[in-house]
Design a protein around this motif. Structure first.
Motif, short mmCIF file in Angstrom:
data_model
loop_
_atom_site.label_atom_id
_atom_site.label_comp_id
_atom_site.label_asym_id
_atom_site.label_seq_id
_atom_site.Cartn_x
_atom_site.Cartn_y
_atom_site.Cartn_z
N MET A 157 42.73 7.13 -12.85
CA MET A 157 43.65 6.91 -11.74
C MET A 157 42.96 6.10 -10.64
SD MET A 157 45.76 9.68 -9.47
CE MET A 157 46.66 10.24 -10.90
N GLU B 262 53.56 2.07 -5.85
CA GLU B 262 54.50 3.06 -6.38
C GLU B 262 55.32 2.47 -7.52
OE1 GLU B 262 58.50 5.50 -4.87
OE2 GLU B 262 57.46 4.12 -3.52
N ASN C 219 53.45 1.96 -10.74
CA ASN C 219 53.41 3.19 -11.55
C ASN C 219 54.68 3.32 -12.40
OD1 ASN C 219 50.95 3.96 -10.51
ND2 ASN C 219 51.80 5.37 -8.99
N GLU D 228 53.16 5.45 -15.87
CA GLU D 228 52.19 6.50 -15.59
C GLU D 228 51.66 6.34 -14.17
OE1 GLU D 228 48.19 6.01 -17.23
OE2 GLU D 228 48.94 4.24 -18.28
N ALA D 229 51.00 7.38 -13.66
CA ALA D 229 50.47 7.35 -12.30
C ALA D 229 49.14 6.61 -12.27
CB ALA D 229 50.33 8.77 -11.76
N TYR E 22 48.24 4.41 -9.98
CA TYR E 22 47.81 4.40 -8.58
C TYR E 22 48.18 5.72 -7.89
CZ TYR E 22 47.39 -0.70 -9.05
OH TYR E 22 47.05 -1.97 -9.44
N GLN E 23 47.30 6.17 -7.00
CA GLN E 23 47.59 7.35 -6.18
C GLN E 23 47.37 6.97 -4.72
OE1 GLN E 23 44.86 10.69 -6.30
NE2 GLN E 23 46.56 12.13 -6.10
#
Length: 311
Positions: free
Chosen positions: A1, A24, A27, A32-33, A35-36
């Protein structure tokens, strides 16, 4: 991530938050996630934007591990230096990140932390002279959308930060993903970093309906001959009347105004397509590739192929 940290301070420009939407939607595109994103500030807690909207934030600390730092700008950067906590963090912990970016006037914060020393950088055109005066060692290019110098990224004002964030997505996930993200964000075009901050139509600022129609006709027919007589006939004026209108409202002759439109059209085709320079020169109305190069160097200070080689 991949962790994204947006650093804000009181009176930050709320549009900086829109950069997080780019990650956002990335993603969503990849499913999938990847980036956070998280919002940070020197001391944490609620931070009030220049528009009055507040957002909660996490305090900066040595334990924070982030891959990409984005530093938001404020409306009056020359009169609002960054806090000691933020500067200390940028000079120490943030340097370990893969990249650090100044969003709009966030470049002032990076400069205050010494991160732009002898670096190429840009910022909002309205604050460029102030940044140059305060930090003369910066190799400032005040007419670029965004600039990358090693691990340091800087963007021009406002919506240019979206282009910079898309550039990051392209570096991380590829051109196809970045294009899909731009499409989902309903962005009219993806602007490369080498693009100027200024639009020819905005710069010409036509006021009368007839001049606006003449310019629209020109923009839709750039690959054709566009003499003042042809333009005048298209809007039912005499050539003399149209020339006077151009001078009065734009300060330019019809020929100079059309050249600017051709130059902008050619630049966009170079940035957004894989057409040959010969085809682009023909489609945008230049005599040939050499003529286009001459106008490019005169207008932008770089040859047309430099925009393509930087992608």
């Amino acid at each position: 991530m991949h962790r994204i940290g947006l650093i804000v301070a009181d009176n930050f420009q709320v549009l900086a938050l829109s950069t997080l939407s780019v990650f956002e939607f990335a993603n969503l595109v990849v499913g999938e996630a990847f980036y956070q994103p998280t919002v940070y500030s020197g001391r944490g807690g609620p931070v009030r934007s220049s528009s009055g909207v507040s957002i909660d934030s996490v305090a900066l600390s040595d334990e924070v591990v982030v891959d990409t730092w984005l530093v938001a700008g404020v409306l009056m950067p020359a009169s609002q230096p960054a806090s000691g906590e933020t500067i200390n963090f940028l000079q120490t912990t943030a340097r370990q990140a893969r990249r650090i970016a100044g969003v709009c006037t966030g470049a002032f914060v990076l400069a205050q932390a010494g991160l732009l020393e002898n670096k190429r950088a840009t910022t909002h055109w309205a604050h460029a002279q102030s940044l140059k005066t305060l930090h003369p060692s910066i190799r400032l290019d005040e007419d670029r959308i965004f600039i990358i110098d090693e691990a340091i990224w800087t963007s021009a004002g406002m919506t240019a930060a979206l282009d910079m964030a898309l550039g990051m997505v392209e570096k991380d996930l590829g051109e196809t993903i970045a294009r899909d993200v731009a499409h989902r964000l309903v962005m009219n075009q993806r602007r490369a970093g080498g693009q100027t901050q200024h639009s020819q139509m905005l710069a010409l600022a036509p006021r009368s309906d007839r001049l606006q129609r003449a310019l629209e006709y020109a923009r839709n027919n750039l690959n054709k001959s566009l003499t003042v007589e042809i333009l005048a006939d298209a809007v039912h004026l005499s050539a003399r009347q149209l020339s006077r209108l151009f001078r009065t409202e734009t300060g330019k002759s019809p020929a100079k105004a059309i050249e600017g439109l051709r130059l902008e059209a050619a630049r966009l085709m170079i940035e957004q397509s894989r057409l040959s320079l010969d085809v682009i020169a023909r489609e945008s109305g230049f005599r040939d590739r050499r003529h286009m190069r001459e106008v490019f160097v005169r207008g932008y200070g770089v040859p047309p192929q430099s925009l393509r080689s930087g992608r």
